[in-house]
Write an enzyme that holds these catalytic residues in place. Structure first.
Site, PDB file in Angstrom:
ATOM      1  N   HIS A 280       0.822  -1.216   0.000  1.00 31.31           N
ATOM      2  CA  HIS A 280       0.000   0.000   0.000  1.00 31.31           C
ATOM      3  C   HIS A 280       0.854   1.263   0.000  1.00 31.31           C
ATOM      4  O   HIS A 280       0.329   2.357   0.172  1.00 31.31           O
ATOM      5  CB  HIS A 280      -0.943  -0.003   1.207  1.00 31.31           C
ATOM      6  CG  HIS A 280      -2.024  -1.032   1.096  1.00 31.31           C
ATOM      7  ND1 HIS A 280      -3.036  -0.956   0.169  1.00 31.31           N
ATOM      8  CD2 HIS A 280      -2.250  -2.175   1.785  1.00 31.31           C
ATOM      9  CE1 HIS A 280      -3.839  -2.002   0.302  1.00 31.31           C
ATOM     10  NE2 HIS A 280      -3.377  -2.768   1.273  1.00 31.31           N
TER      11      HIS A 280
ATOM     12  N   GLU B 134      -6.040 -12.662   5.901  1.00 30.88           N
ATOM     13  CA  GLU B 134      -6.904 -11.481   5.840  1.00 30.88           C
ATOM     14  C   GLU B 134      -8.128 -11.686   4.952  1.00 30.88           C
ATOM     15  O   GLU B 134      -8.687 -10.717   4.434  1.00 30.88           O
ATOM     16  CB  GLU B 134      -6.108 -10.234   5.429  1.00 30.88           C
ATOM     17  CG  GLU B 134      -5.195 -10.388   4.248  1.00 30.88           C
ATOM     18  CD  GLU B 134      -4.213  -9.217   4.074  1.00 30.88           C
ATOM     19  OE1 GLU B 134      -4.241  -8.261   4.863  1.00 30.88           O
ATOM     20  OE2 GLU B 134      -3.419  -9.271   3.135  1.00 30.88           O
TER      21      GLU B 134
ATOM     22  N   ASP C 175      -8.339  -5.787   5.789  1.00 30.58           N
ATOM     23  CA  ASP C 175      -8.763  -6.647   4.683  1.00 30.58           C
ATOM     24  C   ASP C 175      -9.730  -7.729   5.152  1.00 30.58           C
ATOM     25  O   ASP C 175     -10.608  -8.143   4.378  1.00 30.58           O
ATOM     26  CB  ASP C 175      -7.542  -7.244   3.974  1.00 30.58           C
ATOM     27  CG  ASP C 175      -6.969  -6.263   2.961  1.00 30.58           C
ATOM     28  OD1 ASP C 175      -7.753  -5.693   2.188  1.00 30.58           O
ATOM     29  OD2 ASP C 175      -5.749  -6.060   2.957  1.00 30.58           O
TER      30      ASP C 175
END
Ligand code: 3PY
Ligand code: MG
Length: 255
Positions: free
Chosen positions: A46, A151, A177
């Site tokens: 990210h 996740e 997530d």
């Protein structure tokens, strides 16, 4: 490759605390290295961190005696290789949903005989200028830390199989997530998200890979320590934001 003090602490049963940063900047790592973190995780999933950034950030972390870890964007051997060749002491791999995917991570990270990582005289191996490559391989296989992200609901359902894969050091809960996977995006406190996280806690035995998690603040970090997590991370933004707001409040209004 330098000694991985974070992995050593985990193997000794200790709890380690790390900070995720998403900015490709070695100076930031150097500054954070004065704060006492066990490890810093450079976010290539990210964040904007590429292998060349990771190499400079790893140097800065090593200078400070803090463990450099990288989160790679995807579970692909050629991507993992480029990040690990920078000399990072470990990695996070997102979205591991099966034992086969977990095994693929180990294959990509470990050299023979456990894995099939490609070998070269890169920064990780002291550019071939330090110990013989055969010695480096044994050290890298022993010292490199592997954290896999659990996740999704599918991953939680398959966790007993995933846990059988040898070579995993951290089973890492990704609360954001997970909330997304349950159709409750951003609702990490929702009872269904909390319940699935509790299933993970109950599935990960204390004597196997360490339980890891991303937390939003210090109180949550301590609560997760008490729940058995031994690899606890927070984002730089989540530690910075309340500190700055508190500073401005006191500066403007008094203590
Ligand atoms: C998540 O919460 O999804 C994460 O990946 C935390 O790093
Ligand atoms: Mg995630």
């Amino acid at each position: 490759m330098r000694h991985n003090t974070t992995k050593e602490k985990l193997l000794n049963g200790q709890t380690v605390f790390g900070c995720f940063i998403r900015y490709p900047n070695a100076t930031l790592v150097e500054v954070l290295g004065y704060c006492g973190w066990d490890f810093i995780c450079f976010d290539g999933e990210h964040g904007m961190i590429e292998p060349a950034d990771c190499e400079q950030m790893t140097r800065a972390a090593e200078l400070q005696g803090v463990t450099p870890i990288v989160r790679v964007p995807v579970n692909q051997p050629h991507v993992i290789l480029r990040f690990m060749d920078t000399g990072a002491h470990g990695l996070h791999v997102p979205m591991i949903n099966s034992a086969a995917e977990a095994e693929a991570v180990v294959q990509a990270v470990k050299y023979q005989p456990r894995g099939s990582r490609g070998l070269a005289g890169v920064r990780a191996s002291d550019y071939g200028q330090g110990v013989p490559l055969s010695e480096y391989i044994a050290k890298a296989n022993a010292e490199t830390l592997i954290a896999i992200h659990i996740e999704t609901e599918a991953a939680v359902n398959r966790l007993p199989e995933i846990l059988k894969v040898p070579g995993l050091d951290v089973i890492f809960i990704g609360p954001t997530d997970l909330s997304n996977s349950l159709g409750l995006p951003g609702q990490q406190q929702h009872p269904k998200v909390q319940a699935i996280m509790q299933r993970i806690v109950e599935s990960v035995p204390r004597e196997g890979p360490a339980l890891g998690i991303m937390v939003p603040n210090a109180e949550a970090a301590h609560a997760w320590k008490n729940r058995g997590a031994r690899y606890i991370t927070v984002t730089l933004e989540n530690v910075m934001n309340p500190a700055i707001r508190n500073y401005l409040r006191i500066a403007r209004e008094g203590a």
